[in-house]
Design an enzyme around this catalytic site. Sequence first.
Site, short mmCIF file in Angstrom:
data_model
loop_
_atom_site.label_atom_id
_atom_site.label_comp_id
_atom_site.label_asym_id
_atom_site.label_seq_id
_atom_site.Cartn_x
_atom_site.Cartn_y
_atom_site.Cartn_z
N GLY A 4 0.84 -1.19 0.00
CA GLY A 4 0.00 0.00 0.00
C GLY A 4 0.87 1.24 0.00
O GLY A 4 2.06 1.19 0.32
N GLY A 29 -0.11 9.24 1.37
CA GLY A 29 0.61 10.50 1.43
C GLY A 29 1.76 10.49 2.42
O GLY A 29 2.68 11.30 2.32
N ASP A 75 -8.02 4.70 18.50
CA ASP A 75 -8.48 4.63 17.11
C ASP A 75 -8.87 3.20 16.75
O ASP A 75 -8.45 2.66 15.73
CB ASP A 75 -7.41 5.14 16.15
CG ASP A 75 -8.00 5.54 14.79
OD1 ASP A 75 -9.22 5.83 14.73
OD2 ASP A 75 -7.26 5.56 13.79
#
Length: 750
Positions: free
Chosen positions: A22, A25, A137
């Site tokens: 993968g 940015g 998260d």
Amino acid sequence: MRSLLAEDPDELGGHRLLARLGAGGMGVVYLARTPCGTLVALKAVRSEYAADRDFRERFRREARLARGFTGRWLVPVTDADAEAREPWLATAFVPGPSLAETVDGHGPLPPRAVAALGARLAEALSEVHAAGLVHRDVKPGNVLLALDGPRLIDFGIAQTHGATALTEPGALIGTPGYLAPEQIRAGGGAVPASDLFALGCVLAYAATGRRPFGTGDPAAVLYRTVHEAPDATGLDGLPPPLRTAIARCLAKDPAERPAATSLAHTLSAAVPGAADPRTGTATGPGNHRAPGRGADGAGDGPDDWLPSAVLRLVTERSTRALDPPARQTTPTRPSAPAEDRGPSRRRVLAIGGSAAAMLATSAAAMVLLAKGRGRGKGGAQGGAGRNLPTHGIGLQGALTGGRQEAGQAQERGARLAVADHNARENIRFRLALTTYDDRGEAAPAVDGARRLLADRSLRGVIGPTTVAAARAAVPLYGTASMPVLPLSVDYNATGLSAAKVRTLCVTTAPTSYRTLPVLAYLTWVHKVERTAVIEDRAAGAPSADIVRSLRETPPSDGTATVHPVASGANDFRPAVAAALAARPQAVVYAGTSPSRAAACARALATAGFTGPRVTFEPVMRPAFPKTAGAAAEGWVIEAPYSDPQSSAAKAARAFTAAYRDRYHVPPARWAAEAYDAVGLIARSLDSLGGVDITSGQVAERLFKLTYDGVAKPVRFTQDLTHSLSPDNTAFLYEVRGGEFRCLGRYDQVR
């Protein structure tokens, strides 16, 4: 998994790079091999971020925290270098999809799998909390699914309880929809109970495919999280212990949520057959399950905890890791930096370190390969390992309420179509389904349309389910140039105009064409020249339309006599007597009431009429054969939906088998039509190239396509109306033994 680019290094920190897992940015995640031959996921950070002192400190902390964990359900860090020019971090490689990818592509998990998922993630969080840390998260994208259980990843924002976040002041840390209310109120402040709230959201999503606080604008999601109750649609079907555990996690007050250790023990016993997180063995009644598929659709053996399609996906990725693609030799042009949007003080940051690309090989995967377990039909997710664009499809319908049977069938058909598309080889894009329950009511339908339209990836909407909801929502989709495909709604009854709502794509024949199957049946199957029509004026306009059509075009170009029954009258015998005096060869009941149709049927049976008796779909309800009894036998009924399990067509047989395999019941009404609606949208996307597509382009292309679906062929007139070509789009059913048996598409009935 993608090829290494020509400009990618050969190795980092002594790790030989094999492929790209993968890229984003902030950096690239590679599949790599250690000097001793172990496969790892190696995350390399771009140098421009590494120049930021605070970012490098955060990266250093992530490596330090993750190295300290030893739990089975946490992905271990094997090596890291926070001081390198481009910092990197290596973790164990788990060859499994994220929970988000699994549910979006394959649908909700069965209850036993949800319980096992929750128990193991709760155990992982208990270790995090015992270390004095809060993950902050926990979300589906940070949960990887492996053969032996889930893995919780991404500790880039985990921090000691009470520590100061290394982010801009006032920023929220985490992902809207999984943030606890106290995090939102305190601007990111989290406690261990905050992770339990997020876990409750994750489990609700895993069980239903729905995010408990919806989707769309992040600010709206955050508001609903603080001020509204979670969307519990679909949770009522879970076993009570599992449902209660999820509800406790979603409590607004942190003090009312369970501790992670307590939740792990509760969920391990919530569903019979769920694995104990401490031992990996099944607990509760039925814990000696023999090999074979469980009744809830989980895997094929006692150690399997995921549906077979997901297990096959893990196997495929394991295979792909053993034979990575060759490196590209032509250098690529550097991509332009992302535009700086100037984040606000209250900006929501979804800070990810190790994203869902950290996927990894295990000995269990090799055992699975050694057993020779094949990919199976629809198992491999063809585009899952490639960096493909994702296009969203919305489904708005009555998932609860009076029309929930139709709404839920459409949701199941759509989910199956999305999973089938994503499993194909060589696809150019992936699909993701988002649902909204409007209960079939106008006000929620407006809210649902607005929420779905807030998703920028949305390319088409299926639904709504009812006339009231369609009247309220369809104009909003038209204004937004969004194609909308209502399935179980009578287009004539809505009063909507395709000439005005240019994106309205009607794939179901309206009532004005409903007489076509009846004419075909009474002309080609039972050729009759004299037809009597019992006009039930209690039905209003629908009955008058049928009468007008049959008068203008009677079966076999013969004659049709009409015999009305007043709306306030309950005795059909006078009208039946007048009809039979005309010596008809067939009788048509023109009405919409099952109970009044039953009265007509009894009057005909009492009078001794045994010729063809025909009526229309609104009568096709259990009340008709129940009330009419033996008098209902042999009645033929027109309907706009198919019954794929009774079809001999190859596509219908395949759809029926896949539906049964996934949901363990035969396809319900409107399921095949929803499957075809997804296929029609996908065909439009594919014909447009699959990338850089607007919803307006999809709407324009839909009407130019010819699509032979599971249920029926779909074609549109090439004029301003874009109407569905009505030929061969409806079906005939017959009452046999008190049940409605499909005879087939009306043009194929002999």
